[in-house]
Design an enzyme around this catalytic site. Sequence first.
Site, PDB file in Angstrom:
ATOM      1  CE1 TYR A 163      -3.980   2.107   0.282  1.00  0.00           C
ATOM      2  CE2 TYR A 163      -2.677   3.328   1.879  1.00  0.00           C
ATOM      3  CZ  TYR A 163      -3.780   3.236   1.056  1.00  0.00           C
ATOM      4  OH  TYR A 163      -4.668   4.279   0.997  1.00  0.00           O
ATOM      5  CB  SER A 173      -7.186   2.528  -2.640  1.00  0.00           C
ATOM      6  OG  SER A 173      -7.600   3.846  -2.470  1.00  0.00           O
ATOM      7  CG  ASP A 185     -14.283   3.501  -6.193  1.00  0.00           C
ATOM      8  OD1 ASP A 185     -14.445   4.361  -5.302  1.00  0.00           O
ATOM      9  OD2 ASP A 185     -13.236   2.860  -6.337  1.00  0.00           O
ATOM     10  CG  HIS A 203     -12.545   2.742  -2.644  1.00  0.00           C
ATOM     11  ND1 HIS A 203     -11.905   2.952  -3.852  1.00  0.00           N
ATOM     12  CD2 HIS A 203     -11.580   2.857  -1.686  1.00  0.00           C
ATOM     13  CE1 HIS A 203     -10.618   3.197  -3.631  1.00  0.00           C
ATOM     14  NE2 HIS A 203     -10.398   3.134  -2.330  1.00  0.00           N
TER      15      HIS A 203
END
Length: 722
Positions: free
Chosen positions: A491, A571, A654, A689
């Site tokens: 991430y 993301s 999203d 999302h």
Amino acid sequence: MIRHALLAGAAALAIAAMPSTSIHAHEVSAETMTAPEYPATRAGDVIDTLFGQQVADPYRWLENDVRVDSEVAEWVEAQNAVTDAFLANLPGREQLKARITELTDYERFGLPYEKGGRYFYSRNDGLQNQSVLYVRDGLDGEARVLIDPNDWSDDDATALAGWSPTEDGSKLLYAIQDGGSDWRTVKVLDVMTGEVMDDTVEWVKFSGLDWAKDGSGFYYSRFPATGEGETFQALNKNHTVYFHRLGTPQSADVKVYETPDNPDLNHFAGVSDDGKYVIVTSSSGTDDRYEVSLIDRESGETRVIVPGFEHAYSYVGNRGDRFFFTTNDGAPLKKVVATDISADELEWTTIIPEAEETLGGVSLAGGHLIASYLRDAKSMIQVFDTDGAKVREVALPGIGSAGGFGGEFDKSETFYSFSSYNRPGTVYRYDIATGESSVWAQPEVDFDPEDFVVEQRFYQSKDGTRVPLFLVRSKAVADSGKAAPTLLYGYGGFNISLTPGFSASRLAWLEAGGAYAVANLRGGGEYGKAWHDGGRLNNKQNVFDDFIGAGEYLIAEGVTPAGGLAIQGGSNGGLLVGAVVNQRPDLFAAGNAAVGVMDMLRFDRFTAGRYWVDDYGYPSKEADFNVLRAYSPYHNIKSGTAYPALLVTTADTDDRVVPGHSFKYIAALQAADLGDHPQLIRIETRAGHGSGKPTDKAIEEAADILAFLGSFTGLDMTSLDD
């Protein structure tokens, strides 16, 4: 429906005009995994001149809302037809789906929350698409269903997104999420009768929900209603705190806090432990830099107690005028402080000093402060008295993540959960006075956790920085000493820490003989402010170097063979996958970029994107633009270079990272000369999302993604039949 329905009129004609292989099944096998013929995508002539540079954006039309623009809807239908056909023929895909379904089918409990002698908690019997909210009168009382979201919609894509009972447990405030959107509708339930009351609040987003202590009403935050066709794309501005009094319409709600002179601020409201104050925490973006205001509920007087948006100050609780906060002011790893709000000039006293570990959440319960730390991205829980003297450390079962520990100051009972990569969440009841933990709910699972090994290792990034990495394998694979196809996850952003947690789908990957690794990249919060700062703004390249370094480490150490490494991120992690594939396409066999931020020059123009400038910078500022332009996935695709197989995943609803990011990115990939591996996009409908996604959709998506990644790394998913 867009994903599997034929479109009428002009849309159907446009699809019919495309090459037949674009909409009919493309046969694939383990031997021939080459790219199918992609649907035709119109390339526009948009060129922006930015700081003296000409930047082409031929697919800008794909930013348009799929619900509004028929051409975008046609394109989505055509892309999904190709992707669905390819995925349906992947070897082992059905075995993988069956095993993920079996592994998901276990009873799961949320943490109990007590108010007025009633215990509220969520439960999923295994394969329910949405978890159900239950209540018990007393901890050992008979459980009864309070809210079952599975009755709310035909496709089970409407979810219970949050709830809060009154102090006496007689009413329940709850939020409804539809189709994965960040927007919420808030309603009130009578707990005794199960009757839904007339009170309804709309246009709620990024909000806390907190009752007045007397149950007369509740506080919430909302944005103004959007214009027609703008609900899922318009920028979110003018966040305002309101009070809703029970029995009145929303039009009568009272504005409690707003900043019309600064419409970019967000405001999160909660009621103090003694019920006397509303605490409003304001932020300008995603950084931990807050302004905190106290509003006297009786007089309405507002007092700013933390000015300036310079540091993180998060309310923990209060005993009378003594208010406790966590802060990073003078403590990059955070500390606990207190102040007497009755004083004319506030003085902050350190209660729990900064430690060597990163301080996360703190609760005030059972007469104590319970502090959650990260020790090399693993949970460590310590108990202190209210003067900061350490009482004990809570014994945890191993490497994993613990969360919870909420409760009342005058009650010794609290609950927490513990999970790890090989252990689903177990809920414990903890006696704060004695330090004893007892199991409250433990899942029965279709595997033996002891058959899997969870390790933590450390490797060096490009600049010599020591980076932690979790590695999970079956004992059989670990003991064999042989390299195994490996899925690497990352991430690296927004001060978010990746800690151990259970995933049924990834366990299926392990059972098939694969390895799973998680790299704790800079940009996250694992080591406090310095770690976050080391991976954002003009340091963002460090995140990509850390992830590339993790891949190189796994190959060098013989964990995975060259040609056997898959990567995944969602993301900000989707951005990560897109960026590192552009920079090191030779290193990876396959990748999944999920709901990613792919156009770094226009991210701030949609919904919540404007908040992300704290991590990414401003595309409108030349220095930031130059950094963003250098790694933006959409703008740095290397045509003429062999790329790994990529599956991009997104969803039509999203409204956090709008799907136009993924649409434009995949269009650019498909238009480039990237070799024989497929570059595909999977677009879910009635999903957002990630939160609120029904279990059946989550299983389908996981099976598609892991079958795709396994097919290009040499992992034999058909072995799950054994």
